[in-house]
Design an enzyme around this catalytic site. Sequence first.
Site, short mmCIF file in Angstrom:
data_model
loop_
_atom_site.label_atom_id
_atom_site.label_comp_id
_atom_site.label_asym_id
_atom_site.label_seq_id
_atom_site.Cartn_x
_atom_site.Cartn_y
_atom_site.Cartn_z
N CYS A 93 33.81 33.17 22.26
CA CYS A 93 34.84 33.97 21.61
C CYS A 93 34.22 35.32 21.25
O CYS A 93 33.32 35.39 20.42
CB CYS A 93 35.36 33.26 20.36
SG CYS A 93 36.68 34.18 19.57
N GLY A 94 34.72 36.37 21.90
CA GLY A 94 34.14 37.70 21.70
C GLY A 94 34.44 38.25 20.32
O GLY A 94 33.54 38.71 19.61
N HIS A 95 35.73 38.19 19.93
CA HIS A 95 36.05 38.75 18.60
C HIS A 95 35.36 37.92 17.54
O HIS A 95 34.91 38.45 16.51
CB HIS A 95 37.58 38.80 18.38
CG HIS A 95 38.11 37.59 17.67
ND1 HIS A 95 38.60 36.48 18.33
CD2 HIS A 95 38.18 37.29 16.35
CE1 HIS A 95 38.97 35.57 17.45
NE2 HIS A 95 38.72 36.03 16.24
N HIS A 208 44.02 30.85 29.05
CA HIS A 208 44.41 32.14 28.46
C HIS A 208 45.15 32.95 29.54
O HIS A 208 44.75 32.91 30.71
CB HIS A 208 43.20 32.97 28.04
CG HIS A 208 42.41 32.42 26.88
ND1 HIS A 208 41.63 31.30 26.97
CD2 HIS A 208 42.27 32.88 25.62
CE1 HIS A 208 41.05 31.08 25.81
NE2 HIS A 208 41.41 32.02 24.97
N ASP A 234 46.44 36.97 20.78
CA ASP A 234 45.23 37.58 20.22
C ASP A 234 45.58 38.96 19.66
O ASP A 234 46.11 39.80 20.37
CB ASP A 234 44.17 37.70 21.33
CG ASP A 234 42.78 37.93 20.78
OD1 ASP A 234 42.66 38.52 19.69
OD2 ASP A 234 41.81 37.52 21.45
N CYS A 238 40.59 40.83 22.76
CA CYS A 238 40.01 39.60 23.31
C CYS A 238 38.70 39.92 24.06
O CYS A 238 38.72 40.46 25.17
CB CYS A 238 40.98 38.88 24.24
SG CYS A 238 40.42 37.20 24.62
N GLY A 239 37.60 39.50 23.44
CA GLY A 239 36.29 39.81 24.04
C GLY A 239 36.05 39.11 25.35
O GLY A 239 35.56 39.71 26.32
N THR A 240 36.42 37.83 25.42
CA THR A 240 36.22 37.11 26.68
C THR A 240 37.24 37.57 27.72
O THR A 240 36.94 37.63 28.91
CB THR A 240 36.28 35.58 26.45
OG1 THR A 240 37.49 35.25 25.75
CG2 THR A 240 35.08 35.08 25.66
O1 PYC Z 1 37.81 37.51 21.61
O2 PYC Z 1 37.13 36.17 23.19
C1 PYC Z 1 37.88 36.46 22.28
C2 PYC Z 1 38.93 35.49 21.90
C3 PYC Z 1 39.24 34.31 22.52
C4 PYC Z 1 40.31 33.76 21.82
C5 PYC Z 1 40.63 34.61 20.80
N1 PYC Z 1 39.78 35.66 20.86
#
Ligand code: PYC
Length: 328
Positions: A93-95, A208, A234, A238-240
Amino acid sequence: MSAATTPAVHVVDSHTGGEPTRVVISGGPDLGGGPVAQQIEVFRTRHDRFRSAVVNEPRGSDVLVGALLVPPVDPACAAGVVFFNNVGVLGMCGHGTIGLVVTLAHLGRLAPGEHRLETCVGVVTTTLHPDGSVSVANVASHRKTTAVTVEVPGIGPVTGDIAWGGNWFFLVSQHPWALNLGQVETLTDATWRIRQAVNAQGFPEVDHVELFGPPQTPHGNSRSFVLCPGKAYDRSPCGTGTSAKLACLAADGKLTEGADWIQESILGSTFTGRFRWLDRARGLIEPTITGTAFVTAESRLLLNDADPFCWGIRPPSSSPTSEAPILS
Ligand code: PYC
Protein backbone atom coordinates in the site's frame (compact mmCIF):
# COMPACT_ATOMS: atom_id res chain seq x y z
CA MET A 1 -20.70 -1.96 31.33
CA SER A 2 -17.79 -4.37 31.78
CA ALA A 3 -14.26 -3.17 31.12
CA ALA A 4 -12.46 -3.85 27.86
CA THR A 5 -11.49 -7.53 27.79
CA THR A 6 -8.18 -7.11 26.00
CA PRO A 7 -5.39 -4.60 26.43
CA ALA A 8 -6.02 -1.36 24.56
CA VAL A 9 -4.73 -1.14 21.01
CA HIS A 10 -2.52 1.92 20.49
CA VAL A 11 -3.13 3.39 17.04
CA VAL A 12 -2.00 6.47 15.15
CA ASP A 13 -4.17 7.77 12.31
CA SER A 14 -2.96 9.79 9.36
CA HIS A 15 -4.06 10.65 5.86
CA THR A 16 -2.03 10.68 2.67
CA GLY A 17 -3.56 12.91 0.05
CA GLY A 18 -6.93 12.40 1.77
CA GLU A 19 -6.69 8.59 2.10
CA PRO A 20 -6.57 7.45 5.73
CA THR A 21 -4.17 4.97 7.36
CA ARG A 22 -4.42 3.59 10.89
CA VAL A 23 -1.10 2.21 12.17
CA VAL A 24 -1.31 -0.33 15.00
CA ILE A 25 1.63 0.55 17.22
CA SER A 26 0.96 -1.94 20.04
CA GLY A 27 -1.76 -4.26 21.29
CA GLY A 28 -2.00 -6.23 18.03
CA PRO A 29 -1.73 -10.00 17.70
CA ASP A 30 1.59 -11.85 17.79
CA LEU A 31 1.91 -13.41 14.32
CA GLY A 32 4.80 -15.66 15.26
CA GLY A 33 7.61 -13.93 13.37
CA GLY A 34 9.23 -15.13 10.14
CA PRO A 35 8.86 -13.52 6.69
CA VAL A 36 6.02 -11.00 6.48
CA ALA A 37 4.44 -13.14 3.75
CA GLN A 38 4.15 -15.92 6.36
CA GLN A 39 2.93 -13.59 9.11
CA ILE A 40 0.22 -12.19 6.87
CA GLU A 41 -1.17 -15.71 6.40
CA VAL A 42 -1.43 -16.09 10.20
CA PHE A 43 -3.13 -12.70 10.35
CA ARG A 44 -5.52 -13.60 7.53
CA THR A 45 -6.54 -17.00 8.85
CA ARG A 46 -6.46 -16.48 12.64
CA HIS A 47 -6.97 -12.77 13.34
CA ASP A 48 -9.54 -11.59 10.86
CA ARG A 49 -11.77 -10.22 13.59
CA PHE A 50 -8.92 -8.04 14.81
CA ARG A 51 -8.59 -6.64 11.28
CA SER A 52 -12.28 -5.91 11.23
CA ALA A 53 -12.27 -4.37 14.73
CA VAL A 54 -9.55 -1.91 13.71
CA VAL A 55 -10.80 -0.72 10.32
CA ASN A 56 -14.50 -1.45 10.05
CA GLU A 57 -17.39 0.49 11.55
CA PRO A 58 -18.06 1.46 14.29
CA ARG A 59 -14.37 2.41 14.90
CA GLY A 60 -13.38 2.82 11.28
CA SER A 61 -14.95 3.05 7.84
CA ASP A 62 -14.77 1.32 4.45
CA VAL A 63 -12.04 3.65 3.26
CA LEU A 64 -9.63 3.11 6.17
CA VAL A 65 -6.45 1.07 5.57
CA GLY A 66 -4.79 -0.56 8.57
CA ALA A 67 -1.06 -1.18 9.00
CA LEU A 68 0.10 -3.62 11.67
CA LEU A 69 3.77 -3.32 12.65
CA VAL A 70 5.43 -6.74 12.85
CA PRO A 71 9.04 -7.87 13.27
CA PRO A 72 10.86 -8.11 9.92
CA VAL A 73 12.87 -11.19 9.02
CA ASP A 74 15.25 -9.07 6.91
CA PRO A 75 17.71 -7.43 9.34
CA ALA A 76 18.19 -4.52 6.93
CA CYS A 77 14.54 -3.48 7.51
CA ALA A 78 13.41 -1.00 10.15
CA ALA A 79 10.06 -2.80 10.46
CA GLY A 80 7.73 -5.28 8.87
CA VAL A 81 4.18 -4.25 8.01
CA VAL A 82 0.93 -6.05 7.30
CA PHE A 83 -1.56 -3.87 5.40
CA PHE A 84 -5.29 -4.57 5.55
CA ASN A 85 -8.61 -2.99 4.65
CA ASN A 86 -12.36 -3.42 5.11
CA VAL A 87 -12.41 -6.82 3.38
CA GLY A 88 -9.00 -8.43 3.89
CA VAL A 89 -5.25 -8.04 3.57
CA LEU A 90 -3.41 -5.96 0.96
CA GLY A 91 -0.11 -6.86 -0.74
CA MET A 92 1.44 -3.42 -0.61
CA CYS A 93 0.00 0.00 0.00
CA GLY A 94 1.74 3.14 -1.23
CA HIS A 95 -0.32 5.73 0.59
CA GLY A 96 -0.19 3.52 3.70
CA THR A 97 3.61 3.31 3.53
CA ILE A 98 3.86 7.11 3.34
CA GLY A 99 1.44 7.34 6.29
CA LEU A 100 3.45 4.76 8.22
CA VAL A 101 6.76 6.60 7.76
CA VAL A 102 5.20 9.93 8.83
CA THR A 103 3.62 8.16 11.82
CA LEU A 104 6.93 6.63 12.93
CA ALA A 105 8.61 10.03 12.54
CA HIS A 106 5.80 11.60 14.61
CA LEU A 107 6.55 9.04 17.35
CA GLY A 108 10.27 9.85 17.19
CA ARG A 109 11.09 6.38 15.87
CA LEU A 110 12.41 7.42 12.45
CA ALA A 111 14.71 10.28 11.47
CA PRO A 112 14.97 11.78 7.98
CA GLY A 113 16.85 9.41 5.68
CA GLU A 114 16.42 5.99 4.13
CA HIS A 115 14.47 3.20 5.85
CA ARG A 116 13.64 -0.20 4.43
CA LEU A 117 10.33 -1.86 5.25
CA GLU A 118 9.37 -5.50 4.70
CA THR A 119 5.92 -6.08 3.20
CA CYS A 120 4.34 -9.36 2.21
CA VAL A 121 5.22 -8.75 -1.45
CA GLY A 122 8.81 -7.61 -0.90
CA VAL A 123 11.05 -4.99 0.63
CA VAL A 124 10.40 -1.32 -0.15
CA THR A 125 12.89 1.47 0.46
CA THR A 126 11.44 4.65 1.90
CA THR A 127 13.08 8.04 2.22
CA LEU A 128 11.83 10.56 4.74
CA HIS A 129 12.91 13.92 3.30
CA PRO A 130 13.82 16.92 5.48
CA ASP A 131 10.61 18.72 4.36
CA GLY A 132 8.50 15.82 5.68
CA SER A 133 7.59 14.34 2.30
CA VAL A 134 8.23 10.63 1.76
CA SER A 135 9.45 8.67 -1.25
CA VAL A 136 8.75 4.97 -1.61
CA ALA A 137 10.87 2.87 -3.96
CA ASN A 138 8.26 0.20 -4.50
CA VAL A 139 8.53 -3.48 -5.37
CA ALA A 140 9.34 -4.41 -8.98
CA SER A 141 6.34 -3.60 -11.15
CA HIS A 142 5.30 -4.66 -14.64
CA ARG A 143 2.48 -4.78 -17.16
CA LYS A 144 1.19 -8.30 -17.59
CA THR A 145 -1.24 -7.86 -20.50
CA THR A 146 -2.13 -4.95 -22.74
CA ALA A 147 -5.42 -4.04 -24.43
CA VAL A 148 -7.67 -6.62 -22.79
CA THR A 149 -11.30 -6.08 -23.82
CA VAL A 150 -14.03 -7.26 -21.49
CA GLU A 151 -17.78 -7.13 -22.02
CA VAL A 152 -19.26 -5.29 -19.03
CA PRO A 153 -22.99 -5.77 -18.36
CA GLY A 154 -24.84 -2.47 -18.62
CA ILE A 155 -21.78 -0.69 -20.05
CA GLY A 156 -20.50 -2.63 -23.09
CA PRO A 157 -16.92 -3.41 -24.11
CA VAL A 158 -14.17 -1.85 -21.98
CA THR A 159 -10.48 -2.12 -22.88
CA GLY A 160 -7.63 -1.86 -20.40
CA ASP A 161 -4.20 -3.10 -19.32
CA ILE A 162 -3.46 -5.48 -16.46
CA ALA A 163 -0.45 -4.50 -14.39
CA TRP A 164 1.24 -5.24 -11.05
CA GLY A 165 2.40 -2.43 -8.79
CA GLY A 166 2.33 -4.29 -5.45
CA ASN A 167 -1.37 -5.09 -6.07
CA TRP A 168 -3.11 -6.10 -9.32
CA PHE A 169 -4.80 -3.38 -11.38
CA PHE A 170 -6.98 -3.07 -14.48
CA LEU A 171 -6.11 0.31 -16.00
CA VAL A 172 -8.59 2.00 -18.34
CA SER A 173 -7.84 5.18 -20.29
CA GLN A 174 -10.68 5.14 -22.85
CA HIS A 175 -14.05 5.61 -21.14
CA PRO A 176 -16.95 8.08 -21.19
CA TRP A 177 -16.79 9.30 -17.58
CA ALA A 178 -15.69 12.66 -16.15
CA LEU A 179 -13.30 12.17 -13.22
CA ASN A 180 -14.85 14.54 -10.70
CA LEU A 181 -15.78 14.09 -7.05
CA GLY A 182 -19.43 14.74 -7.96
CA GLN A 183 -19.38 11.59 -10.12
CA VAL A 184 -18.17 9.22 -7.41
CA GLU A 185 -21.33 7.09 -7.30
CA THR A 186 -21.35 6.60 -11.08
CA LEU A 187 -17.61 5.90 -11.10
CA THR A 188 -17.90 3.40 -8.24
CA ASP A 189 -20.73 1.57 -9.94
CA ALA A 190 -18.90 1.47 -13.30
CA THR A 191 -15.55 0.31 -11.88
CA TRP A 192 -17.22 -2.32 -9.71
CA ARG A 193 -18.95 -3.76 -12.78
CA ILE A 194 -15.67 -3.60 -14.71
CA ARG A 195 -13.84 -5.44 -11.94
CA GLN A 196 -16.45 -8.20 -11.87
CA ALA A 197 -16.23 -8.60 -15.64
CA VAL A 198 -12.40 -8.65 -15.58
CA ASN A 199 -12.43 -11.28 -12.83
CA ALA A 200 -15.04 -13.40 -14.60
CA GLN A 201 -13.32 -13.14 -17.98
CA GLY A 202 -9.98 -14.68 -16.99
CA PHE A 203 -8.23 -12.39 -14.52
CA PRO A 204 -9.36 -13.34 -11.00
CA GLU A 205 -6.26 -11.73 -9.46
CA VAL A 206 -7.31 -8.17 -10.36
CA ASP A 207 -8.81 -6.43 -7.32
CA HIS A 208 -8.26 -2.73 -8.13
CA VAL A 209 -9.62 -0.81 -11.14
CA GLU A 210 -8.25 2.55 -12.30
CA LEU A 211 -9.81 5.04 -14.68
CA PHE A 212 -7.54 7.74 -16.13
CA GLY A 213 -8.40 11.11 -17.59
CA PRO A 214 -6.87 14.51 -18.33
CA PRO A 215 -5.20 16.39 -15.46
CA GLN A 216 -7.10 19.18 -13.71
CA THR A 217 -4.22 20.78 -11.79
CA PRO A 218 -1.58 23.04 -13.40
CA HIS A 219 1.30 20.55 -13.03
CA GLY A 220 -0.54 17.24 -13.27
CA ASN A 221 -0.02 14.67 -16.04
CA SER A 222 -3.18 12.68 -15.42
CA ARG A 223 -6.14 12.33 -13.06
CA SER A 224 -7.35 8.96 -11.80
CA PHE A 225 -10.22 7.29 -10.02
CA VAL A 226 -9.20 4.11 -8.21
CA LEU A 227 -11.62 1.53 -6.89
CA CYS A 228 -10.20 -0.56 -4.02
CA PRO A 229 -11.03 -4.24 -3.29
CA GLY A 230 -13.74 -3.47 -0.70
CA LYS A 231 -15.59 -1.07 -3.06
CA ALA A 232 -14.25 2.11 -1.43
CA TYR A 233 -12.52 4.57 -3.76
CA ASP A 234 -8.99 5.73 -3.02
CA ARG A 235 -8.89 9.37 -1.98
CA SER A 236 -5.17 9.44 -2.80
CA PRO A 237 -3.73 8.79 -6.28
CA CYS A 238 -2.94 5.24 -5.02
CA GLY A 239 0.75 4.43 -4.69
CA THR A 240 0.54 0.90 -6.03
CA GLY A 241 -1.86 2.07 -8.75
CA THR A 242 0.54 4.82 -9.80
CA SER A 243 3.30 2.17 -9.86
CA ALA A 244 1.18 0.03 -12.18
CA LYS A 245 0.54 3.11 -14.35
CA LEU A 246 4.29 3.81 -14.54
CA ALA A 247 4.88 0.21 -15.64
CA CYS A 248 2.39 0.74 -18.51
CA LEU A 249 3.86 4.12 -19.48
CA ALA A 250 7.35 2.60 -19.47
CA ALA A 251 6.23 -0.38 -21.56
CA ASP A 252 4.60 1.97 -24.10
CA GLY A 253 7.66 4.26 -24.23
CA LYS A 254 5.46 7.19 -23.09
CA LEU A 255 7.64 8.16 -20.11
CA THR A 256 11.41 8.12 -19.96
CA GLU A 257 13.42 6.65 -17.11
CA GLY A 258 13.87 9.22 -14.31
CA ALA A 259 11.23 11.69 -15.60
CA ASP A 260 8.49 12.88 -13.24
CA TRP A 261 4.88 11.77 -13.65
CA ILE A 262 2.39 13.72 -11.54
CA GLN A 263 -0.65 11.61 -10.84
CA GLU A 264 -3.74 13.34 -9.45
CA SER A 265 -6.35 11.62 -7.33
CA ILE A 266 -10.07 12.18 -7.77
CA LEU A 267 -9.68 14.83 -5.03
CA GLY A 268 -6.83 16.58 -6.83
CA SER A 269 -4.16 15.46 -4.34
CA THR A 270 -0.98 14.32 -6.10
CA PHE A 271 1.85 11.80 -6.02
CA THR A 272 4.99 12.31 -8.04
CA GLY A 273 6.12 9.08 -9.67
CA ARG A 274 9.22 8.12 -11.62
CA PHE A 275 10.84 4.83 -12.52
CA ARG A 276 14.13 3.13 -13.31
CA TRP A 277 14.43 0.07 -15.46
CA LEU A 278 15.24 -3.18 -13.66
CA ASP A 279 14.96 -5.35 -16.77
CA ARG A 280 13.91 -3.57 -19.94
CA ALA A 281 13.48 -6.78 -21.94
CA ARG A 282 10.98 -8.10 -19.40
CA GLY A 283 9.33 -4.72 -18.82
CA LEU A 284 10.30 -4.72 -15.14
CA ILE A 285 10.64 -1.35 -13.44
CA GLU A 286 11.30 0.00 -9.97
CA PRO A 287 8.74 2.79 -9.44
CA THR A 288 9.30 5.52 -6.86
CA ILE A 289 6.32 7.42 -5.50
CA THR A 290 6.63 10.65 -3.51
CA GLY A 291 3.87 12.18 -1.39
CA THR A 292 3.01 13.69 1.95
CA ALA A 293 0.94 12.54 4.92
CA PHE A 294 -0.39 14.22 8.05
CA VAL A 295 -1.04 12.63 11.43
CA THR A 296 -4.66 13.20 12.44
CA ALA A 297 -5.11 11.29 15.73
CA GLU A 298 -3.41 9.15 18.30
CA SER A 299 -5.72 6.94 20.30
CA ARG A 300 -6.38 3.69 22.13
CA LEU A 301 -8.99 1.30 20.76
CA LEU A 302 -10.93 -0.52 23.48
CA LEU A 303 -12.10 -4.04 22.61
CA ASN A 304 -14.89 -5.24 24.86
CA ASP A 305 -16.34 -8.65 24.02
CA ALA A 306 -19.64 -7.64 25.62
CA ASP A 307 -20.06 -5.12 22.81
CA PRO A 308 -22.02 -6.80 19.97
CA PHE A 309 -20.01 -4.76 17.47
CA CYS A 310 -16.66 -5.14 19.24
CA TRP A 311 -15.19 -6.90 16.18
CA GLY A 312 -16.67 -4.51 13.66
CA ILE A 313 -19.74 -4.55 11.48
CA ARG A 314 -18.91 -7.01 8.74
CA PRO A 315 -20.71 -9.27 6.29
CA PRO A 316 -21.51 -12.78 7.60
CA SER A 317 -19.31 -14.42 4.95
CA SER A 318 -16.22 -12.70 6.34
CA SER A 319 -16.16 -14.61 9.63
CA PRO A 320 -13.44 -17.30 9.73
CA THR A 321 -14.27 -20.13 12.09
CA SER A 322 -11.03 -20.50 14.06
CA GLU A 323 -9.99 -17.12 15.31
CA ALA A 324 -7.30 -16.81 17.93
CA PRO A 325 -7.53 -14.48 20.88
CA ILE A 326 -5.30 -11.45 20.50
CA LEU A 327 -2.88 -12.56 23.21
CA SER A 328 -2.39 -16.07 21.83
O1 PYC B 1 -1.78 3.69 -2.13
O2 PYC B 1 -1.24 1.71 -2.86
C1 PYC B 1 -2.02 2.49 -2.36
C2 PYC B 1 -3.36 1.99 -1.97
C3 PYC B 1 -3.87 0.74 -2.18
C4 PYC B 1 -5.16 0.74 -1.67
C5 PYC B 1 -5.41 1.99 -1.16
N1 PYC B 1 -4.30 2.74 -1.35
